[in-house]
Structures are given as C-alpha cells and as structure tokens.
Design a protein around this motif. Structure first.
Motif, PDB file in Angstrom:
ATOM      1  N   ARG A 185      17.796  12.596  23.239  1.00 47.29           N
ATOM      2  CA  ARG A 185      19.068  12.941  22.610  1.00 47.29           C
ATOM      3  C   ARG A 185      18.933  14.048  21.573  1.00 47.29           C
ATOM      4  N   GLU A 214      18.945   0.622  21.076  1.00 45.77           N
ATOM      5  CA  GLU A 214      20.170   1.263  21.578  1.00 45.77           C
ATOM      6  C   GLU A 214      21.230   1.331  20.481  1.00 45.77           C
ATOM      7  N   GLU A 215      21.302   0.277  19.681  1.00 47.94           N
ATOM      8  CA  GLU A 215      22.267   0.295  18.570  1.00 47.94           C
ATOM      9  C   GLU A 215      21.945   1.407  17.577  1.00 47.94           C
ATOM     10  N   ALA A 253      23.049   4.693  19.044  1.00 51.41           N
ATOM     11  CA  ALA A 253      24.507   4.827  18.959  1.00 51.41           C
ATOM     12  C   ALA A 253      24.929   5.186  17.532  1.00 51.41           C
ATOM     13  N   GLU A 276      24.319   8.769  16.883  1.00 50.90           N
ATOM     14  CA  GLU A 276      25.321   9.621  17.544  1.00 50.90           C
ATOM     15  C   GLU A 276      26.598   9.696  16.694  1.00 50.90           C
TER      16      GLU A 276
END
Ligand SMILES: *Cc1c(COP(=O)(O)O)cnc(C)c1O
Length: 467
Positions: free
Chosen positions: A390, A456-457, A460, A463
C-alpha cells in the motif's frame, strides 16, 4: 484487618474482582486502546477514597477496577502495537496471585527452598537455551532490564578490578569505559550513573545504516581511548534495539572484547526471546559466547511486570560482587549446595518473580513459546508485505516483528500527525520513532492475541488517516 477474617466476605470479594477481571480479560478488544485524559480528573479520582476511616471494600475494589479500565493505555489490547509491553498470559496472572498469597521470602534459601529451587532451575534452563555451559551458568531474577543491565556493569567492575569490593571506583585511578551502540538502551547510561562511573564512561558508538553497531568505529574508539589512558571495561551488544529491533554482530563484539579483556554483555531484553525459536535463533548467534545476558520476561514472554533474568557464564561472579556478612540472616549451611539470593544480587527481600515464568512454561512448554514467537515473527513479515503493497516505506531493517514506516513523500512530522490521530481514535496504539531526522510510525507485535485481523485493522486505519 478484621473484615478479612470473614470467609463469606472474602468469597464475595474474590467473586466480584474475579468476574470483573474475567470480563476485562475476555473483552479487552472492546475497550478503546487509549483515550485522551484530563489530568485533574484522574488525580481527583485517585484521591476519591477515605484514607482516615476507610470505606466499604466492594466500593474500593470497584473504584480501582474502574480507574484502571478508564485511565490506562491498555497494553493487553490486541490492537496495542506499541512498545514491548505484552498481554500477560493466564498462568502468569494466576502466578502473581499465588505469589502474593504465599508471599515467600526469597532472600534466604532456607525461607523458601522450593521457590528458590524453581528460580535456580529456570536459570539453568534459560542458560541452556542460550547455549551457556551448564557447569558455569549462573544468574538471578530481576525486576526488569534496567536492573539486569545494572547487575552486568557491577559484575564487569568486580571482574576487572580486584579490590573493587573494598576500595570502589577510586581504586582504579583511570577512566574505565563502557562501549555500546548509540542505539543501545539508556539503562546502560543509568547503570553508569548509579555505579559511580559517571555518564562520561559510556561511549555511544556510531551505527551502520541498519543500526547495528559499527564495529570499525568501535575499534577506532578503543584505540583512541587507550591512547588517553582509559581502560575498556565492558562491551555491550544489543540483541534487538528498543527503537528499531537491530541486532549487533555479537560474534565480532566477542572477538573485540577478548582482545581487550573486557566484559561482553548482551542486552537481549527484548530480542533474546528469539533464542527459543529453532528456526530463527541464528539471528542472535554469538550470544552463547557472552559473559552475561539481560533477558526481559515481561516483554516477549507475555509475563506481567516486573520480570527479567540476568544470566552469566561466570559461576562465581555474582557471589563475588554481592556477598556481605550479616548476623541476623539465617545461615544456610554449605554455600556450594545452596545459594542465598540476597548475597547474590542487587535485591535483598525479594518477590518470587520466577513463578510467573515457571507456570506458563510448565503448562505450554518451550514448544508452546516457540510457536508463539515464530507466529509473531511471521505476522511481522506479513505486515511488512501489506504495508509495502500500500505504498508505505519500511525504514528500519530488522527481522524481528518491529516495523518503522513512513511514506517517501513525508518529511519531518507527518507521520506523527497520523499516529496521533490513530491513537486518539482508540482503535489502535502505535509509537513514533525518529530515523534520520524523520518521524516514523513504529509497530511491534508482542501480544499473543494480535493476529491477521488486527493487521488488517491497522492497514485500514492508516488508509483513513494518511495524508
Ligand atoms: C526495555 C529494554 C530495557 C529496559 O528494560 P526494563 O525491563 O524496562 O527495565 C533495556 N534494554 C533494552 C534493549 C530494552 O528494550
């Protein structure tokens, strides 16, 4: 004290506390990891008890549990990715309760022989894991890495200076020097202050770009110091620096220490746990050649604070450094057979620290710990890949599960703004760490509940908050 002679009340209190602890333990993730606090409010809350007359026990227990729930960074939270503070595993929590209830006094062997033999057993076992020879291994449980590192400096002084015991620092007549990398933990500087060596005795040596100590710079500094009539006392290698997780070249440091007849200490407070992993222990190769090791149990071993091990490959140095004679302590017969910890360490009266390592180890085994550590290393690798995909730039260079990252376009402080926003959200907690004049976000995985979901949290959250 009257109150507590009543079993029915005790049961009720135990039940109250136990049910709230259980609720916290099984629902930690539902808490905000951290919050913004009002100092005045917290100070008043801490004082909101009646110390003159005392108060109803139920209310006081509830008061404390509420304060700890509302006003703390929840290090047991699976989204706490901050410093090395772990979530304590269940057997080690039970161990602290058992220890407080029996309250064994470990100062003298004869007061708590079983507890002392558990600690001695663990010293031998950890020594074996680290590759020390069984017949020369010794060690002691400490409250933390700072005390373990202090113990190392004291041992080095006693090894190097014959009448240090009697005449102290003044007998040296020369400046003695401790070498460590500029990324080493500042408890080394503190140990220099406490022992009377002074901060000027510590030489922070430059690091290479990967933050390992620069061995050539170290050699040069030693030459310069010798020209100035200084004595190299000790070389400290760090196995897992606090900021970036760098591991010094321990074999190279051993060679230099040999040439200078200096004590070689490895501060493996955090990274030493990797020795438990058959797959990854080669990262700390050379640790078995050290004169002493600091290993924190309250970091990667999921043990509640304060628990650390000081290990040494010099069988008699602790006794030589800490022995005193008293008239009031119980005599323990043949010193070759049993050791009294109070003549063997910085502490005197001492808590049974070893139990909170012994219980989980006896229940999970080395194998259980090995699995945990391997899993966390692999989670670190997974997170690294996720971040890079990312567009995040990994700025540190460590195989341990510590990642310092930013974006190539970010300058000095942008990452701090993002980390503050994430921490304020209560959904995760990270730290910031400066690398080459730029703040990076620092993430470390030491919590056994942290898994793919938490990674994953984090992605996120990044982001949402990225600039
Ligand atoms: C944490 C740490 C210390 C200090 O240990 P405490 O347990 O906090 O006293 C020392 N050295 C290193 C490398 C550390 O990471």
């Amino acid at each position: 004290m009257q109150l507590h002679s009543d079993k029915i009340l005790r049961d009720a209190h135990f039940e109250l506390v136990q049910s709230k602890l259980e609720h916290y333990y099984s629902n930690t993730k539902q808490q905000p990891v951290s919050a913004k606090w009002d100092i005045e409010l917290i100070r008043n809350f801490a004082q909101a008890v009646n110390l003159e007359s005392g108060s109803d026990a139920t209310k006081v227990y509830e008061h404390v549990l509420k304060g700890l729930t509302d006003f703390a960074v929840h290090t047991p939270h699976p989204n706490y990715l901050g410093l090395f503070n772990p979530r304590a595993n269940f057997p080690s929590i039970v161990a602290d309760l058992i220890t407080a209830t029996f309250n064994p006094q470990l100062a003298a062997w004869s007061h708590a022989p079983f507890a002392n033999e558990i600690e001695n057993f663990l010293v031998r076992e950890f020594g074996r894991k680290f590759g020390y020879a069984p017949d020369t291994t010794d060690g002691t449980f400490c409250t933390g890495g700072a005390e373990s590192n202090l113990t190392a400096v004291i041992c080095a002084l006693n090894k190097a200076i014959l009448d240090f015991q009697e005449k102290g620092i003044g007998s040296i007549g020369k400046q003695v020097v401790i070498y460590c990398s500029s990324a080493a933990h500042h408890s080394i500087v503190k140990a220099a202050k406490i022992t009377g060596l002074g901060t000027q005795s510590v030489r922070p040596i430059a690091t290479q770009p990967n933050r390992q100590i620069d061995v050539e710079a170290l050699k040069q500094q030693i030459v310069t110091d010798q020209e100035n009539d200084c004595i190299p006392l000790m070389i400290v290698g760090t196995a897992g620096t606090t900021g970036e997780g760098a591991i010094d070249d321990l074999q190279a440091l051993r060679t230099i220490a040999n040439a200078e007849e200096a004590w070689f200490h490895v501060d493996a407070a955090y990274g030493g746990a990797i020795t438990i992993s058959e797959r990854y222990k080669r990262w700390v190769a050379g640790i078995e050649l050290s004169d002493s090791i600091t290993l924190d149990l309250h970091k990667w071993f999921s043990i509640p604070m304060g628990a650390s091990l000081f290990l040494t490959s010099h069988k008699t140095i602790l006794h030589q450094s800490f022995a005193v004679r008293t008239d009031y302590m119980p005599e323990d017969g043949n010193p070759d057979e049993v050791v009294d910890p109070y003549v063997h360490s910085v502490q005197w009266s001492r808590r049974f620290i070893g139990l909170k390592m012994y219980l989980p180890l006896a229940i999970y085994g080395w194998e259980g710990y090995e699995q945990l550590i391997d899993t966390q290393v692999e989670l670190g690798q997974a997170l690294k890949a996720m971040l890079q995909e990312r567009g995040w730039e990994i700025v540190n260079d460590s195989s341990l599960p510590i990642l310092c990252f930013s974006r190539e376009t970010y300058e000095a402080d942008e990452m701090t703004t993002i980390v503050d926003a994430i921490n304020d959200s209560g959904k995760a907690w990270l730290s910031v760490y400066p690398i080459n004049g730029r703040q990076t976000a620092r993430v470390c995985i030491t919590n056994y509940l942290t898994g793919q979901r938490e990674l994953e949290e984090l992605i996120a959250l990044l982001e949402v908050h990225k600039i």
